[in-house]
Design an enzyme around this catalytic site. Structure first.
Site, PDB file in Angstrom:
ATOM      1  N   LYS A  76       0.853  -1.194   0.000  1.00 26.33           N
ATOM      2  CA  LYS A  76       0.000   0.000   0.000  1.00 26.33           C
ATOM      3  C   LYS A  76       0.884   1.239   0.000  1.00 26.33           C
ATOM      4  O   LYS A  76       1.884   1.286   0.738  1.00 26.33           O
ATOM      5  CB  LYS A  76      -0.906  -0.016   1.243  1.00 26.33           C
ATOM      6  CG  LYS A  76      -1.935   1.111   1.265  1.00 26.33           C
ATOM      7  CD  LYS A  76      -2.868   1.000   2.471  1.00 26.33           C
ATOM      8  CE  LYS A  76      -3.962   2.058   2.435  1.00 26.33           C
ATOM      9  NZ  LYS A  76      -4.891   1.966   3.575  1.00 26.33           N
ATOM     10  N   SER A 154      -9.808   1.942   2.497  1.00 29.80           N
ATOM     11  CA  SER A 154      -8.930   2.684   1.629  1.00 29.80           C
ATOM     12  C   SER A 154      -7.862   1.832   0.947  1.00 29.80           C
ATOM     13  O   SER A 154      -7.233   2.298   0.009  1.00 29.80           O
ATOM     14  CB  SER A 154      -8.238   3.787   2.442  1.00 29.80           C
ATOM     15  OG  SER A 154      -7.411   3.210   3.437  1.00 29.80           O
ATOM     16  N   SER A 178     -10.113  -0.274   6.817  1.00 31.10           N
ATOM     17  CA  SER A 178      -9.503  -0.231   5.482  1.00 31.10           C
ATOM     18  C   SER A 178      -8.780  -1.478   5.016  1.00 31.10           C
ATOM     19  O   SER A 178      -8.392  -1.550   3.855  1.00 31.10           O
ATOM     20  CB  SER A 178      -8.547   0.950   5.387  1.00 31.10           C
ATOM     21  OG  SER A 178      -9.277   2.119   5.173  1.00 31.10           O
TER      22      SER A 178
HETATM   23  N1  GLN Z   1     -13.305   4.294   5.642  1.00 34.76           N
HETATM   24  C1  GLN Z   1     -12.789   4.778   6.888  1.00 34.76           C
HETATM   25  C2  GLN Z   1     -12.455   6.236   6.780  1.00 34.76           C
HETATM   26  O1  GLN Z   1     -12.642   6.788   5.726  1.00 34.76           O
HETATM   27  C3  GLN Z   1     -11.633   3.955   7.338  1.00 34.76           C
HETATM   28  C4  GLN Z   1     -10.387   4.301   6.660  1.00 34.76           C
HETATM   29  C5  GLN Z   1      -9.225   3.478   7.118  1.00 34.76           C
HETATM   30  O2  GLN Z   1      -9.368   2.471   7.805  1.00 34.76           O
HETATM   31  N2  GLN Z   1      -8.057   3.953   6.746  1.00 34.76           N
HETATM   32  O3  GLN Z   1     -12.010   6.852   7.713  1.00 34.76           O
END
Ligand code: GLN
Length: 486
Positions: A76, A154, A178
């Site tokens: 990532k 994400s 995410s």
């Molecule tokens: N979808 C969540 C957010 O937008 C979690 C994101 C994540 O775990 N990095 O904050």
């Protein structure tokens, strides 16, 4: 060879059925062939072939000891990789080449892994559909017909890369879901370790009290192998734990008889699709047949986890993102006439809309007049949620829930208002708020052939239970392998 798990590929590499160079080349070709998925932001082709060659040499000489020796991985783009551009999905870091390596990626390299490149992600890891990336959205390899599905977010690029067999496994990060949510949307396994299990050193920070790195793999066994490599104390991260790291793989295949599994009644959400309920029931049946006892439990404060998360995480993000000022690294806007104007223009032009929204919310909840009403309150709620889990784990060993309230949606059909998008995280954020480990395991496909996942949550530092139970679920779910990418 591209569909093999870490475990299978490793066996074949040692038996010299194929070389790491051949495996790496196969993935590099596939990444090019399926470039429309947009899973990668940066490819590190030369480094990959060089690492593969070294691994082949080690294997030829019989010196191969690393658990991931010769295994091609996708990283990532939130993990700093020395000498390889790291953008965090943002224009703000479009030209940033880190001078050092994150601890987690260093551990993977030390285990012999080959890095194919850096995967696409929501900007600064803020999102649930990989549509906030400056580098364009990612397409879920499970898309069929003319609908292009989101891979979740994400860590959407990592999920798409694993699901589309563009790598053997990938690393993601999970602040509110995410790793697990994109794993569920893309039909793969995603594991979020206990907060503190893995070092955060060299990860681009989002919500520092919530962020954890996590494996995204084709199988539960792979998640166990991968997790062991990246875990452990790091003097460079004061929140990393000194707890010993077990051999997680040894929990693969262990009986689950007499294990008590809790189903939180608050997770039966109003308006949740019947297909999600059916998938949950399928999981319950599998686990009951395997000898576990299923118990209904209550997590009375769970419904406050999402609102608390959307106060705590933006608050921490607004502080973490203050460093992007155009001076130290990354993007700097042109044409400013004063220092203040340079800061302002840089942040105006460098950050995308969702990131700006989080900075605004975070700054607001930390401001003098509202700190107690929002931020302190959210921290109090966090304690109550932790307390709920402590109580629950007196009654049961592990908790099982759906990972997401829906399957992947089509690009263009995503929820338009931010709050509906945030609801995607409603089942995953609790684990981050309570610092617990969680795993998402593919359970089946819905009527539209879109993957669904179930999630296990365990007490702190009990990832062994996630592996043990996750494996049984996986073995009995008969989840299909993706045959064709369109
Ligand atoms: N979808 C969540 C957010 O937008 C979690 C994101 C994540 O775990 N990095 O904050």
């Amino acid at each position: 060879m591209h569909t093999l798990s870490i475990y299978e590929a490793r066996e074949r590499l040692l038996e010299k059925k194929f070389s790491s160079t051949e495996l790496t080349q196969c993935f590099l070709d596939r990444i090019r062939q399926y470039s429309h998925l947009n899973a990668f932001i940066t490819l590190s082709e030369e480094q990959a072939l060089e690492s593969a060659r070294k691994s082949d040499e080690r294997i030829a000489r019989g010196f191969s000891t690393g658990a991931l020796d010769g295994i091609p991985l996708a990283i990532k783009d939130l993990f700093l990789t020395k000498g390889v551009r790291t953008t965090a999905g943002s224009k703000m870091l479009y030209n940033f080449i880190p001078p050092f390596e994150s601890t987690v990626s260093q551990k993977l390299l030390d285990a012999g892994a080959v890095f194919l490149g850096k995967t696409n992600m929501d900007e600064f890891a803020m999102g649930s559909a990989n549509i906030t990336s400056y580098y364009g959205n990612v397409i879920n390899p499970w898309s069929c017909g003319d609908k292009k599905l989101v891979p979740g977010g994400s860590s959407g690029g990592s999920a798409a890369a694993v699901a589309g067999h563009l790598c053997t496994a990938a690393i993601g990060s999970d602040t509110g879901g995410s790793v697990r949510q994109p794993a569920a949307f893309s039909g793969i396994v995603g594991l979020k370790p206990t907060y503190g299990r893995c070092s955060r050193y060299g990860m681009v920070a989002f919500g520092s009290s919530l962020d954890q790195a996590g494996p995204m793999t084709k199988t539960v066994r792979d998640a166990a192998i991968f997790l062991r490599v990246i875990s452990g104390h790091d003097p460079k991260d004061s929140t990393s734990s000194r707890k010993p790291v077990p051999d997680f793989e040894s929990f693969v295949g262990k009986t689950v008889e007499k294990i008590k599994i809790g189903l939180p009644k608050e997770y039966f959400l109003e308006g949740m699709s019947s297909e999600i309920e059916d998938a949950w029931q399928k999981g319950v049946d599998i686990m009951r047949d395997a000898g576990t006892e299923i118990v209904e439990i209550s997590l009375p404060h769970a419904k406050y986890a999402l609102p608390a998360y959307y106060i705590i995480s933006p608050a921490e993000a607004s502080a973490n993102l203050a460093r992007y000022d155009g001076l130290r690294y990354g993007f700097r806007a042109a044409g400013a006439k004063s220092l203040l104007e340079m800061y302002e223009k840089t942040r105006e032009e460098g950050f995308g809309e969702e990131v700006k929204r989080r900075i605004l919310v975070g700054t607001y909840v930390l401001s003098a007049g509202y700190y107690d009403a929002y931020y302190t309150k959210a921290l109090q709620v966090r304690q109550l949620i932790k307390q709920d889990f402590r109580e629950a784990f007196k009654q049961v060993d592990i908790i099982m829930t759906p990972t997401t309230p829906s399957s992947a949606f089509a690009i263009g059909e995503e929820p338009q208002d931010p709050v509906s998008m945030y609801l995607n995280d409603v089942l995953t954020v609790t684990a981050n708020i309570a610092e617990l480990p969680g795993i998402s395991v593919p359970i089946g496909l819905d009527k539209l052939n879109r993957p669904l996942g179930l999630q296990f949550l365990a007490p702190q530092f009990r990832e062994d239970l996630l592996i043990q139970n996750g494996y049984i679920l996986e073995q009995n779910a008969n989840f299909p392998t993706l045959k064709e990418i369109i």
